[in-house]
Write a protein that holds these residues in place. Structure first.
Motif, short mmCIF file in Angstrom:
data_model
loop_
_atom_site.label_atom_id
_atom_site.label_comp_id
_atom_site.label_asym_id
_atom_site.label_seq_id
_atom_site.Cartn_x
_atom_site.Cartn_y
_atom_site.Cartn_z
N LEU A 100 0.83 -1.21 0.00
CA LEU A 100 0.00 0.00 0.00
C LEU A 100 0.86 1.26 0.00
O LEU A 100 0.52 2.26 -0.64
CB LEU A 100 -0.93 -0.02 1.22
N LEU B 161 -12.63 -2.90 -0.64
CA LEU B 161 -11.53 -3.80 -0.95
C LEU B 161 -12.08 -5.06 -1.59
O LEU B 161 -12.96 -5.71 -1.03
CB LEU B 161 -10.75 -4.16 0.32
N CYS C 68 -11.53 -8.83 -2.38
CA CYS C 68 -10.76 -9.98 -1.88
C CYS C 68 -11.12 -11.15 -2.79
O CYS C 68 -12.24 -11.67 -2.71
CB CYS C 68 -11.13 -10.28 -0.43
N TRP D 261 -6.04 -8.92 -4.02
CA TRP D 261 -6.80 -7.84 -3.40
C TRP D 261 -6.71 -6.61 -4.30
O TRP D 261 -5.66 -6.35 -4.90
CB TRP D 261 -6.23 -7.52 -2.01
N LEU E 27 -8.19 -2.34 -4.98
CA LEU E 27 -8.88 -1.15 -4.52
C LEU E 27 -8.60 -0.02 -5.49
O LEU E 27 -7.71 -0.11 -6.35
CB LEU E 27 -8.43 -0.75 -3.11
N CYS F 55 -2.11 -2.90 8.71
CA CYS F 55 -1.85 -3.64 7.48
C CYS F 55 -0.44 -4.23 7.42
O CYS F 55 -0.03 -4.73 6.37
CB CYS F 55 -2.07 -2.72 6.28
N PHE G 253 -9.57 -4.51 7.43
CA PHE G 253 -10.28 -3.50 6.65
C PHE G 253 -11.71 -3.35 7.12
O PHE G 253 -12.25 -2.23 7.15
CB PHE G 253 -10.23 -3.85 5.15
N TRP H 297 -14.39 -0.36 5.88
CA TRP H 297 -14.39 -0.58 4.44
C TRP H 297 -15.37 -1.69 4.06
O TRP H 297 -15.58 -2.64 4.82
CB TRP H 297 -13.00 -0.97 3.96
N LEU I 133 -16.27 -4.99 1.89
CA LEU I 133 -15.52 -6.14 1.40
C LEU I 133 -16.35 -6.86 0.34
O LEU I 133 -17.54 -7.11 0.55
CB LEU I 133 -15.19 -7.10 2.55
#
Length: 262
Positions: free
Chosen positions: A71, A112, A114, A139, A141, A157, A174, A179, A181
């Protein structure tokens, strides 16, 4: 819209496993996207990148790569409107991956993806990992959402790739930060090249304990997935129940301004 692909890359000692990882890298280097391919390398071994082929940049590390490392690099290298894709070193994608991610990622909330893997079988066919909610290998985003990552969230993270349960801990961290998912594995194939069966981890690893999250496949694009929370613990003490503490959710809801205290 452009795609940034980040891969925690390593050179396996086993020749069969090394061939799988190298073939996966070459397959991803042939994609029309990404605009950038970054390899997070911690073993000091140079990846097999042709100087005349598609460019890929090696980011040397002195320890096992974490999601926070990926990230951090995404923040540095991405541009507004980009898509960020992080995948294990044995995961390949089809040429449509950038468009597929664009259709799946919500635009109005931090989210996010997954993505559960499709295993390549000896016949050459692909089969979705079963049960799909228990494990993910990629993953994604929107780069525009990277600014939503607080220092505390980035600290959460620091989850090392390639450690048993890391794919359960990542969505859990997350989810705790608010966030959405989503698991679009019914429509996106993260192709897993691992016929050798050689693994460098053990299911008895206790490095990642505590909360985890199983992310079920969502039936429609941009629809949040059903979730299951799990806890990995070494304690034999019985637990009567596990609940969700809604206090923080409630205190963040907008309400009337408090009366002055003077």
């Amino acid at each position: 819209m452009a795609l940034l692909l980040l891969v925690p890359y390593f050179t396996p000692a086993d020749p069969r496993r090394r061939r799988e990882v190298e073939e996966t890298l070459q397959a991803n280097l042939q994609l029309p996207e990404p605009r950038q391919l970054l390899l997070l390398v911690d073993d000091g071994q140079p990846p097999p990148i042709s100087p005349t082929g598609r460019p890929a940049e090696v980011i040397p590390l002195t320890r096992r790569p974490t999601l926070a490392d990926a990230l951090h690099q995404a923040r540095r290298r991405s541009q507004p409107g980009d898509l960020v894709l992080i995948a294990n070193s044995d995961i390949a994608f089809s040429e449509s991956i950038a468009g597929d991610l664009e259709r799946e990622l919500p635009e109005d909330a931090p989210a996010l993806l997954c993505i559960t893997r499709h295993n390549r079988l000896p016949s050459g066919a692909l089969a979705l990992q079963r049960p799909p909610q228990c494990s993910q290998d990629a993953w994604a985003l929107r780069a525009d959402q990277l600014a939503q990552l607080s220092p505390e969230h980035l600290g959460d993270c620091a989850v090392p790739f390639g450690v048993f349960r890391c794919d359960n801990v990542i969505p859990f961290r997350f989810h705790c930060r608010g966030w959405q998912l989503l698991n679009p594995a019914l429509r996106i194939q993260a192709i897993h090249n691992h016929l050798s069966g050689v693994r460098q981890y053990t299911s008895h690893c206790t490095r990642l304990l505590g909360g985890g999250c199983y992310v079920h496949c969502n039936p429609q694009p941009r629809q949040p997935s059903d979730l299951e929370m799990v806890v990995s613990s070494l304690s034999p003490q019985p637990v009567e129940r596990i609940g969700i503490n809604r206090h923080l959710e409630l205190v963040q809801e907008p309400g009337p301004s408090p009366a002055p205290d003077h």
